[in-house]
Design an enzyme around this catalytic site. Structure first.
Site, PDB file in Angstrom:
ATOM      1  N   LYS A  48     -61.431   4.017  44.671  1.00 19.43           N
ATOM      2  CA  LYS A  48     -60.108   5.085  44.986  1.00 19.43           C
ATOM      3  C   LYS A  48     -60.607   6.135  45.680  1.00 19.43           C
ATOM      4  CE  LYS A  48     -57.116   2.859  41.658  1.00 19.43           C
ATOM      5  NZ  LYS A  48     -56.792   2.530  40.393  1.00 19.43           N
ATOM      6  N   GLN A  92     -56.088   5.982  34.566  1.00 17.73           N
ATOM      7  CA  GLN A  92     -56.304   4.813  34.987  1.00 17.73           C
ATOM      8  C   GLN A  92     -56.205   3.931  33.617  1.00 17.73           C
ATOM      9  OE1 GLN A  92     -57.919   3.583  38.138  1.00 17.73           O
ATOM     10  NE2 GLN A  92     -57.777   1.693  36.775  1.00 17.73           N
ATOM     11  N   ASP A 117     -48.607   5.924  40.927  1.00 20.52           N
ATOM     12  CA  ASP A 117     -48.920   4.485  40.667  1.00 20.52           C
ATOM     13  C   ASP A 117     -47.683   3.939  40.538  1.00 20.52           C
ATOM     14  OD1 ASP A 117     -51.460   3.413  40.379  1.00 20.52           O
ATOM     15  OD2 ASP A 117     -51.950   4.015  38.191  1.00 20.52           O
TER      16      ASP A 117
END
Ligand code: NAP
Length: 282
Positions: A48, A92, A117
């Site tokens: 990422k 995460q 997200d």
């Protein structure tokens, strides 16, 4: 027949190249919060951050110790919500054992405007309304849709069968495909005669987390096969689909790695740009 390879690497490169001018203009910033040292998470985060750097987007990796308490993590979430320089952030997953049961609380604490997200109830709920309300959609389903669009694979009136019903992949993807006029069947671990279902699929999506679970006999010849799964087998990233056997009969298929993974990252970056656009509008 040998299937068309649906390369997430090349599709995401094109999507990111197209986003570059907007990124240069808007200067968004993504923060990735990691708690502990899960090796899978470390490798996804590296990807990422690398993609952000390549596309010229600011990013920051906030790496907290595995023993971080829930209150300290929630304090960081509150700080990131309040920081006007942070466009969007993600926590995460998976989290260390002591935090895992609090994932819903942590997701709920993220400001929906910064939830890049797309895991929170507000952004998921908007996906239910219609395609026009998919503002910050969950990154992996959105990445799958972008890959189908990139390769001009028609979705309307097709029968899509999704194996897996998680809140971050299977369920929202079902709604996003419905929004595009597919007929959708969602299967899971309690589905009876899964192979009979999957053999009906014009588009078969596997999001299970079980290496090579989908075998050739479960696929209709000519189907488009999308493999979301990522498991480590002898240190090698392996999908849910028996790629070698199925590519002989499918019309198109994603590889693992290099399929949905890069599309998820592209989608995350796209969400960050969209979040920034909305924040400026407001
Ligand atoms: P998850 O939350 O564990 O969900 C797995 C789903 O598979 C569940 O709905 C489960 O059914 C179903 N399932 C398990 N065993 C099954 C069986 N024998 N037959 C039919 N269905 C079965 O997983 P997830 O978060 O959706 O992730 C799925 C996979 O995608 C994982 O390998 C993950 O690493 C990968 N992934 C990849 C990306 C990427 O960017 N490439 C992003 C996200 C996830 P029940 O609901 O009945 O338990």
């Amino acid at each position: 027949m040998s299937a068309l390879l649906l390369s997430g690497r090349s599709a995401s490169a094109k999507i990111l190249a197209d986003l570059k001018p907007k990124i240069a203009k808007l200067n968004p910033k993504l923060v990735v919060v990691q708690v502990g040292d899960d090796p899978g998470s470390s490798s996804y985060i590296k990807q990422k951050i690398k993609s952000c750097t390549e596309v010229g987007m600011r990013s920051q990796h906030r790496h907290l110790q595995a023993a971080t308490s829930l209150s300290d993590l929630l304090k960081l979430v509150a700080d990131l919500n309040a920081d006007p320089d942070v466009t969007g952030f993600i926590v995460q997953l998976p989290l260390p054992e002591h935090l895992q049961s609090h994932v819903p609380d942590i997701i709920r604490a993220i400001d929906p405007k910064k939830d890049v997200d797309g895991f929170g109830a507000y952004n998921l709920g908007k996906v239910f309304l219609s395609k026009d309300f998919e503002h910050l959609p969950p990154a992996t389903p959105a990445g799958i849709i972008m890959l189908l669009e990139h390769y001009k694979i028609p979705v309307a009136s097709k029968h899509a069968v999704i194996v897996g019903r998680s809140n971050i992949v299977g369920k929202p993807l079902a709604i996003m495909l419905l929004n595009r006029d597919a007929t959708v069947t969602v299967c899971h671990s309690k589905t009876k005669d899964l192979a009979a279902m999957s053999r009906h699929a014009d588009i078969l999506i596997a999001a299970i987390g079980k290496p090579k679970f989908i075998t050739k006999d479960m696929v209709k010849p000519g189907a488009v096969v999308i493999d979301v799964g990522t498991s480590r087998v002898d240190g090698k990233l392996t999908g849910d689909v028996d790629f070698v056997a199925i590519q002989e009969i499918a019309s198109a298929i994603t590889p693992v790695p290099g399929g949905i993974g890069p599309m998820t990252v592209a989608s995350l970056i796209k969400n960050c740009v969209q979040a920034k656009e909305r924040q400026i509008e407001k």
